[in-house]
Write an enzyme that holds these catalytic residues in place. Structure first.
Site, PDB file in Angstrom:
ATOM      1  N   SER A 221       0.794  -1.125   0.021  1.00 29.79           N
ATOM      2  CA  SER A 221       0.148  -0.019   0.038  1.00 29.79           C
ATOM      3  C   SER A 221       0.881   1.414  -0.056  1.00 29.79           C
ATOM      4  CB  SER A 221      -1.068  -0.041   1.184  1.00 29.79           C
ATOM      5  OG  SER A 221      -2.133   0.805   1.001  1.00 29.79           O
TER       6      SER A 221
ATOM      7  N   ASP B 209      -8.873  -3.642  -6.113  1.00 31.76           N
ATOM      8  CA  ASP B 209      -8.288  -3.040  -5.347  1.00 31.76           C
ATOM      9  C   ASP B 209      -8.927  -1.792  -4.857  1.00 31.76           C
ATOM     10  OD1 ASP B 209      -6.646  -1.719  -2.985  1.00 31.76           O
ATOM     11  OD2 ASP B 209      -5.067  -3.003  -3.580  1.00 31.76           O
TER      12      ASP B 209
ATOM     13  N   HIS C  16      -7.296  -5.501  -0.732  1.00 31.06           N
ATOM     14  CA  HIS C  16      -6.192  -4.583  -1.046  1.00 31.06           C
ATOM     15  C   HIS C  16      -4.907  -5.460  -0.787  1.00 31.06           C
ATOM     16  CE1 HIS C  16      -3.821  -0.931  -0.597  1.00 31.06           C
ATOM     17  NE2 HIS C  16      -3.820  -1.171   0.672  1.00 31.06           N
TER      18      HIS C  16
END
Length: 514
Positions: A228, A455, A483
């Site tokens: 991320s 995502d 995610h």
């Protein structure tokens, strides 16, 4: 609902993820500034940094699972390395064997604001694939401003409770004033409690700390898995220190070339994509609280439920009631991992029947609020880093109002709230030091960029863009929900990344997994 640019694996999604820890010290590590393109400073500054690069870490046991912890020193201000020093928390779990040790594998779970050490100890150091843990010391450093590394503090628990309940879909000027006042109070609290560290928590600062950690561990090259926001941190490192990059995995990639408003709007669309996937699954199930008619009808019912909460919050069995903002955050929290969808269906069912406790629990997990009413510093650090890295998305309410149609087009369900949530940095006490720009990292070793097609927090097109920007990148695609992709159940993804980490061989171009 302060979900603005929170590129992270949420508390709920962390349960399904796993990652890693650290090594030993030697004189073979590269010195300050080796391979640096930017940020190394003058010759005098580089000389002053040598004491940091040459430091020896005093490891101590910190946990029954074989983890070690230490404190690392870094300059508060890299432009003044002879000035104030700060202390950064680091941790490791030594390679278990068998096989030759490959060095240290640094990890970062995202955020910004996520504790890398917490991630390491709860998941990475025990949940990463055994062959990787056998060959690497698993290591982490809490970025400056985060958790145990000079944490940014802003509000008390009660103040944070009030902040999270403020209406973020204002219907009139009075509600707009209440919202902007809450952002101003948040920013003022950060300045009051964290003035010293606040100007020095940028991603560039954190990347430079990572290079000191690499050297202190005795590694010539950085091996790294960032998830991320951790992909932006890893890409920034490659830009600053291309000659020091080893094997970098950037999973759930951000696009560093986008300004804040476009990032926020893209992420809004990402959550809509994830919600559409949830809705398509929900309509097939008899227990879907949003109906079984169609995906569009599920979205309309979800929006109608939020609107009803705006007018009349629901009881939760405690002093806090389930407001529209908290409910929206709870739903968004469940979008990070499809394994949470059954929990979300049940939470929505009970909330619609007058009990908002389950949906409130999802929101609390997102905010990292404990049962005693205390909060981790995730949200404080998140704002501090984001507001320093890029100029604000909006300068005031008028700009938000003008942009609402585009946000609502991106997401009929979440667009309005996420647009207003993007106003936070307009009132930040520290001026942004970063700007949106392409990162090419010319001269870096091969890098693997991973993107998930649905995502919610880091849209797939960002991974495509980052892989195109980085001069040595290969894109690895996961056709799925949730995610990030590594360690989430795809043998194809895990095998490709494990092979890269253990053998140095990136996946073939255009590799796609499901």
């Amino acid at each position: 609902m302060d979900t603005r640019r929170l590129f992270r694996i949420s508390a709920t999604a962390l349960v399904a993820a796993g990652l890693l820890l650290s090594g030993c010290s030697s004189d073979s590590a590269s010195g300050a500034g080796t391979g640096t393109r930017t940020g190394a400073g003058s010759t005098a500054e580089q000389a002053a940094l040598k004491k940091f690069y040459g430091q020896k870490l005093a490891w101590r046991s910190c946990g029954a699972a074989g983890f070690d912890c230490a404190t690392m020193k870094a300059p508060l201000d890299y432009a003044k390395p002879d000035g104030t020093e700060i202390s950064l928390a680091v941790a490791r779990k030594k390679a278990t064997g068998p096989g030759k040790r490959l060095g240290s594998l640094q990890v970062n779970p995202g955020g910004p604001g996520g504790s890398a050490i917490g991630y390491l100890q709860a998941y990475a150091g025990i949940g990463y694939p055994a062959p990787v843990r056998a060959r690497y010391d698993m290591v982490a450093v809490d970025p400056r401003g985060v958790a145990d590394s000079e944490p940014v503090e802003c509000l008390t628990g009660k103040e944070m409770d009030a902040y999270t309940q403020v209406d973020q879909t204002p219907d009139d000027p009075r509600e707009e004033t209440l919202l902007t006042t809450s952002f101003k109070k948040f920013a003022a609290g950060c300045e009051k409690r964290s003035a010293k560290i606040l100007p020095h928590v940028s991603t560039v600062d954190a990347a430079r700390d990572m290079d000191i950690f690499r050297a202190a561990l005795g590694d010539k090259k950085l091996t790294y898995v960032g998830a991320s926001y951790g992909t932006f941190l890893g890409a920034t490192y490659a830009e600053l220190f291309p000659g020091n990059t080893g094997r970098l995995v950037l999973d759930g990639a951000m696009d560093p070339s986008l300004p804040a408003r476009e990032l926020n709007r893209d992420q809004t669309a990402g959550f809509e994509t994830a919600f559409t996937s949830f809705a398509a699954d929900c309509v097939k199930r008899k227990d879907c609280p949003l109906g079984t008619k169609s995906v569009a009808d599920v979205g309309a019912r979800m929006k109608a439920f939020f609107t009803a909460l705006d007018a009349k919050p629901v009881a939760t069995g405690e002093s806090r009631r389930l407001t529209e903002s908290l409910a929206t955050t709870g739903v968004i929290a469940a979008m990070y991992d499809e394994s949470t969808w059954p929990q979300l269906r049940e939470a929505l069912t009970t909330a619609m029947a007058g009990d908002g406790s389950a949906l409130l629990s999802l929101a609390d997990s997102y905010y990292e609020r404990d049962g005693d009413g205390t909060y981790a510093n995730l949200m404080f650090a998140n704002s501090a880093v984001n507001c320093l890295d890029l100029p604000p998305a909006f300068s005031g309410p008028a700009e938000v109002t003008a942009a609402l149609p585009s946000f609502e087009q991106a997401s009929p369900v979440f667009g309005e709230g996420l647009a207003w949530a993007s106003l936070n940095c307009a009132y930040w006490p520290t001026k942004a030091t970063g700007t949106a720009h392409r990162i090419e990292a010319k001269g870096a070793a091969p890098i693997v960029v991973v993107g998930t097609t649905r995502d919610p927090a880091t849209p797939y097109k960002w991974a495509v863009s980052l892989a195109d920007q980085l001069s040595s990148a290969t894109l690895l695609t996961y056709d799925g929900d949730g995610h990030t992709a590594y360690g989430r159940g795809s043998d194809c993804i895990d095998t490709a990344i494990n092979t890269y980490l253990l053998e140095g061989t990136p996946p073939k171009p255009a590799t796609k997994c499901s």
